[in-house]
Design an enzyme around this catalytic site. Structure first.
Site, PDB file in Angstrom:
ATOM      1  N   LYS A   1       0.840  -1.198   0.000  1.00 56.22           N
ATOM      2  CA  LYS A   1       0.000   0.000   0.000  1.00 56.22           C
ATOM      3  C   LYS A   1       0.878   1.252   0.000  1.00 56.22           C
ATOM      4  O   LYS A   1       1.907   1.301   0.677  1.00 56.22           O
ATOM      5  CB  LYS A   1      -0.915  -0.028   1.226  1.00 56.22           C
ATOM      6  CG  LYS A   1      -1.984   1.051   1.274  1.00 56.22           C
ATOM      7  CD  LYS A   1      -2.868   0.857   2.503  1.00 56.22           C
ATOM      8  CE  LYS A   1      -3.940   1.921   2.637  1.00 56.22           C
ATOM      9  NZ  LYS A   1      -4.767   1.717   3.852  1.00 56.22           N
TER      10      LYS A   1
ATOM     11  N   SER B   1      -9.577   1.896   3.281  1.00 53.08           N
ATOM     12  CA  SER B   1      -8.724   2.641   2.375  1.00 53.08           C
ATOM     13  C   SER B   1      -7.717   1.767   1.621  1.00 53.08           C
ATOM     14  O   SER B   1      -7.054   2.247   0.714  1.00 53.08           O
ATOM     15  CB  SER B   1      -7.961   3.712   3.164  1.00 53.08           C
ATOM     16  OG  SER B   1      -7.058   3.119   4.112  1.00 53.08           O
TER      17      SER B   1
ATOM     18  N   SER C   1     -10.229  -0.446   7.208  1.00 54.78           N
ATOM     19  CA  SER C   1      -9.509  -0.245   5.950  1.00 54.78           C
ATOM     20  C   SER C   1      -8.834  -1.484   5.379  1.00 54.78           C
ATOM     21  O   SER C   1      -8.376  -1.471   4.243  1.00 54.78           O
ATOM     22  CB  SER C   1      -8.474   0.870   6.112  1.00 54.78           C
ATOM     23  OG  SER C   1      -9.112   2.113   6.237  1.00 54.78           O
TER      24      SER C   1
END
Length: 531
Positions: A115, A196, A220
């Site tokens: 990420k 996210s 997330s």
């Protein structure tokens, strides 16, 4: 376009279909021998490496080609912000090492996406999706990335995310960042991938990588895992180092694995877990670190387990309650003892207090993180970020604003009584008076419910629609939470969640692997334009 036809009209997009089978390396078996690229597990990859059907360099090249065909072309998944220009060379070195010295383990030569709020030493930026951090090349790996690299992983690239971990606007669209654009759900391209950790979940689901790393403050990891039809594991806060990760909240932040099965999540967890003397939450873990979570996998893991159903999360949604009832029937059939309902005494009461905590902690934590960046960077405080976004509004604020940034900037320090009171409220409602209380009252192994509802439409005007979700109690408490595919609801994935007390990852992995074994509910996405 016929809405039941997979989204494969773009000529370049036809490439992804051809990549479903791996061409055999010249040094491998006879040319007729092939390995299916899609849905490869760590065990599949290790077997193919061992018998010569596959090399790390060849697998890495195929994933890179697939990303090129599907990320900004074809279905335009926008799951990957950038790929690692050194990935093929790293893979080649690992192939030579495997030949000369043997394998380091199951991650040796396996391509992994990270990420874009987690630092990597490769020539890739770490920006949390924001233009304000363009040009920030971390000088070293975040500790969890260093552990993955030491285990032999190939860092394939950086995955897209909801910008600033979805903590900029009160009505943002999940999966959008100024750097990566709007990420799309591979089951229906007009649906949200949630966030996210949007890009990490999409990439795993759409087979753009073998594994991925996400991060979570509240939902997330588990929410995008659920709506993208994969496994997501949010560990106990502190079990994985948070150093080198763009922060939101030191009370709740943690990284975690996103995979296509529970086994691979357990492998990743054991590799990434470990002490970081620079992370106070890690130091507080004490002697509870483990390096082997695979031993807790059990296809019969539900037999005799006592599971409490957190019914209130979807009590007002009749269709999803029915979906949950079907999951419960499967749990019972596998031998679980069900206590239904087993709801949190203070269900739904922490939202305002949690928001207060996050606003205070974001200001403190992001200022500390940004202060360590080079003086040449345009933003080294939260106030700088707000000014930068205003100055670059056409690119940074085209769809939604930065209300949360402004609210956080208006807060005082962590010494404020308002912060201490909000944090105390959160802990009382989710730990002793929450998850731990319910587990003790009913002698439970874990609490269970649907992770969230099916994916909402992407809406860049109004932001995300609320489809329900159970992430907050475990997130606020800092406790572990795992989601496993439970099936499709009208063509869209829904996950089943297991969450429990601190450091109950072994129990959750056992339960999740048992549910996975009896359901096999993971369904490969068809990349339809809509459902």
């Amino acid at each position: 376009m016929d809405l039941e036809t997979p989204y494969s009209m773009d000529r370049r997009f036809f490439l992804w279909g051809s990549l479903a089978m791996l061409a055999v390396p010249a040094t491998g078996w006879a040319a007729s021998t092939k390995v299916a690229l899609e849905e490869l597990t760590l065990a599949d990859i290790a077997a193919a490496f061992a018998d010569g059907r596959l090399t790390s360099q060849h697998l890495t090249k195929l994933y890179l080609t697939r990303i090129e065909a599907m990320n900004h072309a074809g279905p335009t998944l926008a799951a990957v912000i950038e790929t690692n220009p050194k990935a093929l060379a790293i893979a080649a070195d690992l192939d030579r090492e495997r030949t000369g010295k043997g394998s380091r383990g199951l991650l040796h030569g396996v391509p992994i996406l990270i990420k874009d709020n987690i630092e990597t030493a490769d020539p890739m930026m770490t920006t949390a999706g924001s233009l304000a951090l363009e040009g920030w090349y971390a000088p070293q790996d975040a500790p969890l990335v260093a552990k993955l690299r030491a285990a032999g992983a190939v860092i394939l690239g950086k995955s897209n995310l909801s910008e600033w971990a979805n903590f900029r606007s009160t009505h943002a669209a999940s999966g959008w960042s100024a750097r990566g654009g709007q990420a799309r759900n591979p089951y229906a391209l007009d649906r949200s991938p949630s966030g996210s950790s949007s890009g990490s979940a999409i990439a795993v689901s759409a087979n753009l990588c073998a594994l991925a790393v996400g991060s979570e403050t509240d939902g997330s990891i588990v929410s995008p895992a659920s709506v993208n039809g994969i496994v997501g594991l949010k560990p106990t806060v502190g079990l994985l180092s948070r150093s080198g990760i763009v922060p939101l909240s030191h009370s709740q932040d943690t990284a975690g694995p996103l995979t296509r099965n529970v086994h691979d999540a357990a492998v990743m967890l054991g590799i990434m877990a470990g002490l970081d003397a620079n992370d106070n939450a890690s130091v507080a873990v004490g002697d509870k670190f483990q390096q082997d979570y695979v031993r807790y996998l059990d296809p019969q893991g539900l037999k005799g387990a006592r599971l409490g159903i957190a019914r209130k999360f979807f009590a007002d949604n009749a269709p999803l309650n029915t979906f949950l009832d079907d999951c419960i029937a499967k749990l019972k059939a596998a031998g679980a003892v069900i206590i239904d309902p087993a709801d949190l005494p203070l269900h739904g009461t922490t939202s305002a207090a949690e928001t207060e905590v996050l606003l205070y902690e974001f200001k403190a934590d992001i200022n500390k993180y940004l202060a360590r960046l080079p003086s040449s960077m345009p933003a080294r405080t939260l106030a700088d970020l707000i000014r930068f976004n205003d100055a670059h509004a056409a690119r940074e604020l085209p769809y939604f604003g930065q209300e949360l940034f402004r609210q956080a900037e208006a807060k005082g320090s962590l010494d404020d009584a308002a912060y201490a009171s909000a944090r105390a409220t959160c802990l009382a409602a989710t730990r002793d008076g929450g998850i731990d209380a319910v587990l003790a009252e009913h002698h439970l192994d874990a609490m269970v419910t649907l992770t969230n509802g099916p994916a909402c439409f992407i809406d860049l005007v109004n932001g995300d629609a609320d489809t329900g979700g159970c992430s907050s109690p475990a997130a606020v408490a800092g406790y572990p939470h795992i989601t496993v595919p439970a099936g499709l609801y009208r063509g869209l994935p829904v996950g089943l969640s297991f969450f429990g007390t601190a450091f109950s990852e072994p129990t959750l992995i056992r339960l999740a692997s048992g549910f996975e074994n009896v359901t096999n509910a993971r369904t490969q996405p068809r990349l339809l334009p809509s459902v």
